[in-house]
Design a protein around this motif. Structure first.
Motif, PDB file in Angstrom:
ATOM      1  N   MET A   8      -6.245 -21.607  18.789  1.00  0.00           N
ATOM      2  CA  MET A   8      -5.724 -20.298  18.477  1.00  0.00           C
ATOM      3  C   MET A   8      -5.947 -19.324  19.646  1.00  0.00           C
ATOM      4  O   MET A   8      -5.113 -18.478  19.908  1.00  0.00           O
ATOM      5  CB  MET A   8      -6.398 -19.805  17.195  1.00  0.00           C
ATOM      6  CG  MET A   8      -5.822 -18.523  16.718  1.00  0.00           C
ATOM      7  SD  MET A   8      -4.070 -18.670  16.378  1.00  0.00           S
ATOM      8  CE  MET A   8      -3.965 -17.933  14.831  1.00  0.00           C
ATOM      9  N   LYS A   9      -7.093 -19.497  20.302  1.00  0.00           N
ATOM     10  CA  LYS A   9      -7.416 -18.602  21.412  1.00  0.00           C
ATOM     11  C   LYS A   9      -6.399 -18.726  22.547  1.00  0.00           C
ATOM     12  O   LYS A   9      -6.078 -17.742  23.213  1.00  0.00           O
ATOM     13  CB  LYS A   9      -8.825 -18.912  21.910  1.00  0.00           C
ATOM     14  CG  LYS A   9      -9.464 -17.802  22.687  1.00  0.00           C
ATOM     15  CD  LYS A   9     -10.928 -18.112  22.898  1.00  0.00           C
ATOM     16  CE  LYS A   9     -11.591 -16.948  23.582  1.00  0.00           C
ATOM     17  NZ  LYS A   9     -13.008 -17.177  23.782  1.00  0.00           N
ATOM     18  N   LYS A  10      -5.885 -19.941  22.741  1.00  0.00           N
ATOM     19  CA  LYS A  10      -4.884 -20.180  23.779  1.00  0.00           C
ATOM     20  C   LYS A  10      -3.615 -19.377  23.496  1.00  0.00           C
ATOM     21  O   LYS A  10      -3.036 -18.768  24.399  1.00  0.00           O
ATOM     22  CB  LYS A  10      -4.569 -21.672  23.848  1.00  0.00           C
ATOM     23  CG  LYS A  10      -3.538 -22.054  24.866  1.00  0.00           C
ATOM     24  CD  LYS A  10      -3.297 -23.541  24.836  1.00  0.00           C
ATOM     25  CE  LYS A  10      -2.184 -23.933  25.769  1.00  0.00           C
ATOM     26  NZ  LYS A  10      -1.903 -25.369  25.699  1.00  0.00           N
ATOM     27  N   PHE A  11      -3.184 -19.350  22.224  1.00  0.00           N
ATOM     28  CA  PHE A  11      -1.987 -18.603  21.855  1.00  0.00           C
ATOM     29  C   PHE A  11      -2.186 -17.092  22.007  1.00  0.00           C
ATOM     30  O   PHE A  11      -1.266 -16.368  22.372  1.00  0.00           O
ATOM     31  CB  PHE A  11      -1.564 -18.933  20.421  1.00  0.00           C
ATOM     32  CG  PHE A  11      -1.042 -20.325  20.274  1.00  0.00           C
ATOM     33  CD1 PHE A  11       0.093 -20.741  20.950  1.00  0.00           C
ATOM     34  CD2 PHE A  11      -1.708 -21.234  19.476  1.00  0.00           C
ATOM     35  CE1 PHE A  11       0.567 -22.024  20.828  1.00  0.00           C
ATOM     36  CE2 PHE A  11      -1.240 -22.521  19.342  1.00  0.00           C
ATOM     37  CZ  PHE A  11      -0.100 -22.927  20.020  1.00  0.00           C
TER      38      PHE A  11
ATOM     39  N   PHE B  41      -0.441 -12.220  27.864  1.00  0.00           N
ATOM     40  CA  PHE B  41       0.240 -12.185  29.158  1.00  0.00           C
ATOM     41  C   PHE B  41       1.746 -11.956  29.021  1.00  0.00           C
ATOM     42  O   PHE B  41       2.345 -11.266  29.849  1.00  0.00           O
ATOM     43  CB  PHE B  41      -0.063 -13.445  29.971  1.00  0.00           C
ATOM     44  CG  PHE B  41      -1.449 -13.446  30.526  1.00  0.00           C
ATOM     45  CD1 PHE B  41      -1.814 -12.538  31.507  1.00  0.00           C
ATOM     46  CD2 PHE B  41      -2.405 -14.310  30.038  1.00  0.00           C
ATOM     47  CE1 PHE B  41      -3.104 -12.505  32.014  1.00  0.00           C
ATOM     48  CE2 PHE B  41      -3.699 -14.289  30.538  1.00  0.00           C
ATOM     49  CZ  PHE B  41      -4.048 -13.390  31.520  1.00  0.00           C
ATOM     50  N   VAL B  42       2.348 -12.505  27.978  1.00  0.00           N
ATOM     51  CA  VAL B  42       3.776 -12.242  27.739  1.00  0.00           C
ATOM     52  C   VAL B  42       3.989 -10.746  27.485  1.00  0.00           C
ATOM     53  O   VAL B  42       4.904 -10.131  28.051  1.00  0.00           O
ATOM     54  CB  VAL B  42       4.303 -13.079  26.555  1.00  0.00           C
ATOM     55  CG1 VAL B  42       5.667 -12.595  26.102  1.00  0.00           C
ATOM     56  CG2 VAL B  42       4.361 -14.547  26.934  1.00  0.00           C
ATOM     57  N   LEU B  43       3.134 -10.158  26.671  1.00  0.00           N
ATOM     58  CA  LEU B  43       3.268  -8.721  26.398  1.00  0.00           C
ATOM     59  C   LEU B  43       2.905  -7.869  27.612  1.00  0.00           C
ATOM     60  O   LEU B  43       3.484  -6.806  27.815  1.00  0.00           O
ATOM     61  CB  LEU B  43       2.423  -8.330  25.186  1.00  0.00           C
ATOM     62  CG  LEU B  43       2.971  -8.825  23.853  1.00  0.00           C
ATOM     63  CD1 LEU B  43       1.969  -8.601  22.738  1.00  0.00           C
ATOM     64  CD2 LEU B  43       4.295  -8.145  23.529  1.00  0.00           C
TER      65      LEU B  43
ATOM     66  N   CYS C 259       7.815   1.866  24.767  1.00  0.00           N
ATOM     67  CA  CYS C 259       6.737   2.347  23.886  1.00  0.00           C
ATOM     68  C   CYS C 259       6.291   1.257  22.920  1.00  0.00           C
ATOM     69  O   CYS C 259       5.090   1.043  22.729  1.00  0.00           O
ATOM     70  CB  CYS C 259       7.191   3.581  23.109  1.00  0.00           C
ATOM     71  SG  CYS C 259       7.348   5.054  24.120  1.00  0.00           S
ATOM     72  N   PHE C 260       7.247   0.547  22.318  1.00  0.00           N
ATOM     73  CA  PHE C 260       6.885  -0.519  21.390  1.00  0.00           C
ATOM     74  C   PHE C 260       6.203  -1.679  22.104  1.00  0.00           C
ATOM     75  O   PHE C 260       5.259  -2.276  21.566  1.00  0.00           O
ATOM     76  CB  PHE C 260       8.114  -1.005  20.606  1.00  0.00           C
ATOM     77  CG  PHE C 260       8.421  -0.134  19.434  1.00  0.00           C
ATOM     78  CD1 PHE C 260       7.657  -0.191  18.286  1.00  0.00           C
ATOM     79  CD2 PHE C 260       9.468   0.767  19.496  1.00  0.00           C
ATOM     80  CE1 PHE C 260       7.932   0.618  17.201  1.00  0.00           C
ATOM     81  CE2 PHE C 260       9.755   1.586  18.417  1.00  0.00           C
ATOM     82  CZ  PHE C 260       8.983   1.510  17.261  1.00  0.00           C
ATOM     83  N   PHE C 261       6.648  -2.018  23.296  1.00  0.00           N
ATOM     84  CA  PHE C 261       5.973  -3.061  24.072  1.00  0.00           C
ATOM     85  C   PHE C 261       4.546  -2.640  24.387  1.00  0.00           C
ATOM     86  O   PHE C 261       3.622  -3.453  24.319  1.00  0.00           O
ATOM     87  CB  PHE C 261       6.718  -3.351  25.385  1.00  0.00           C
ATOM     88  CG  PHE C 261       7.547  -4.592  25.348  1.00  0.00           C
ATOM     89  CD1 PHE C 261       6.970  -5.837  25.474  1.00  0.00           C
ATOM     90  CD2 PHE C 261       8.913  -4.512  25.191  1.00  0.00           C
ATOM     91  CE1 PHE C 261       7.725  -6.997  25.448  1.00  0.00           C
ATOM     92  CE2 PHE C 261       9.694  -5.659  25.159  1.00  0.00           C
ATOM     93  CZ  PHE C 261       9.097  -6.900  25.287  1.00  0.00           C
ATOM     94  N   LEU C 262       4.348  -1.371  24.721  1.00  0.00           N
ATOM     95  CA  LEU C 262       3.003  -0.876  25.019  1.00  0.00           C
ATOM     96  C   LEU C 262       2.097  -0.966  23.794  1.00  0.00           C
ATOM     97  O   LEU C 262       0.948  -1.408  23.893  1.00  0.00           O
ATOM     98  CB  LEU C 262       3.061   0.561  25.542  1.00  0.00           C
ATOM     99  CG  LEU C 262       1.724   1.190  25.910  1.00  0.00           C
ATOM    100  CD1 LEU C 262       1.045   0.401  27.024  1.00  0.00           C
ATOM    101  CD2 LEU C 262       1.928   2.641  26.319  1.00  0.00           C
TER     102      LEU C 262
ATOM    103  N   SER D  32      -2.460  -6.570  21.114  1.00  0.00           N
ATOM    104  CA  SER D  32      -2.784  -7.904  21.603  1.00  0.00           C
ATOM    105  C   SER D  32      -4.086  -7.881  22.399  1.00  0.00           C
ATOM    106  O   SER D  32      -4.915  -8.791  22.279  1.00  0.00           O
ATOM    107  CB  SER D  32      -1.642  -8.429  22.473  1.00  0.00           C
ATOM    108  OG  SER D  32      -1.966  -9.685  22.994  1.00  0.00           O
ATOM    109  N   TRP D  33      -4.286  -6.854  23.184  1.00  0.00           N
ATOM    110  CA  TRP D  33      -5.524  -6.709  23.954  1.00  0.00           C
ATOM    111  C   TRP D  33      -6.723  -6.570  23.019  1.00  0.00           C
ATOM    112  O   TRP D  33      -7.776  -7.177  23.242  1.00  0.00           O
ATOM    113  CB  TRP D  33      -5.410  -5.498  24.883  1.00  0.00           C
ATOM    114  CG  TRP D  33      -6.681  -5.185  25.598  1.00  0.00           C
ATOM    115  CD1 TRP D  33      -7.267  -5.905  26.600  1.00  0.00           C
ATOM    116  CD2 TRP D  33      -7.532  -4.071  25.363  1.00  0.00           C
ATOM    117  NE1 TRP D  33      -8.432  -5.298  27.006  1.00  0.00           N
ATOM    118  CE2 TRP D  33      -8.618  -4.163  26.257  1.00  0.00           C
ATOM    119  CE3 TRP D  33      -7.491  -3.000  24.490  1.00  0.00           C
ATOM    120  CZ2 TRP D  33      -9.635  -3.235  26.282  1.00  0.00           C
ATOM    121  CZ3 TRP D  33      -8.506  -2.061  24.527  1.00  0.00           C
ATOM    122  CH2 TRP D  33      -9.562  -2.193  25.413  1.00  0.00           C
TER     123      TRP D  33
END
Length: 77
Positions: free
Chosen positions: A1-4, A10-12, A57-60, A66-67
């Motif tokens: 799960m940690k890998k995902f 990184f994708v975000l 804004c939504f990506f941020l 995610s962070w």
């Protein structure tokens, strides 16, 4: 799960950087009274009212969440 979780982070990250770079390009074009080369708006439209800004804004927001998930997953292990 940690890998995902790391892959998602990184994708975000790259998506957020790309979105804000497009918005910055659009903002600079608008300030110079030029048409937007990215195609987010037609004519001289305020860049804060375009889909590029809202998408950035939504990506941020997604990147920040995610962070936070990544940070919490490191505490657990």
């Amino acid at each position: 799960m940690k890998k995902f979780i790391k892959i998602q982070f990184f994708v975000l990250l790259f998506g957020t950087l790309f979105a804000w770079a497009n918005f910055t390009w659009e903002l600079v074009s608008w300030l110079n009274k030029q048409d937007c080369p990215t195609g987010c708006s037609i004519g001289l439209v305020n860049p804060f009212l375009t889909p590029c800004f809202y998408g950035a804004c939504f990506f941020l927001i997604a990147f920040i969440l995610s962070w936070m998930i990544l940070k919490e997953s490191k505490k657990i292990n």
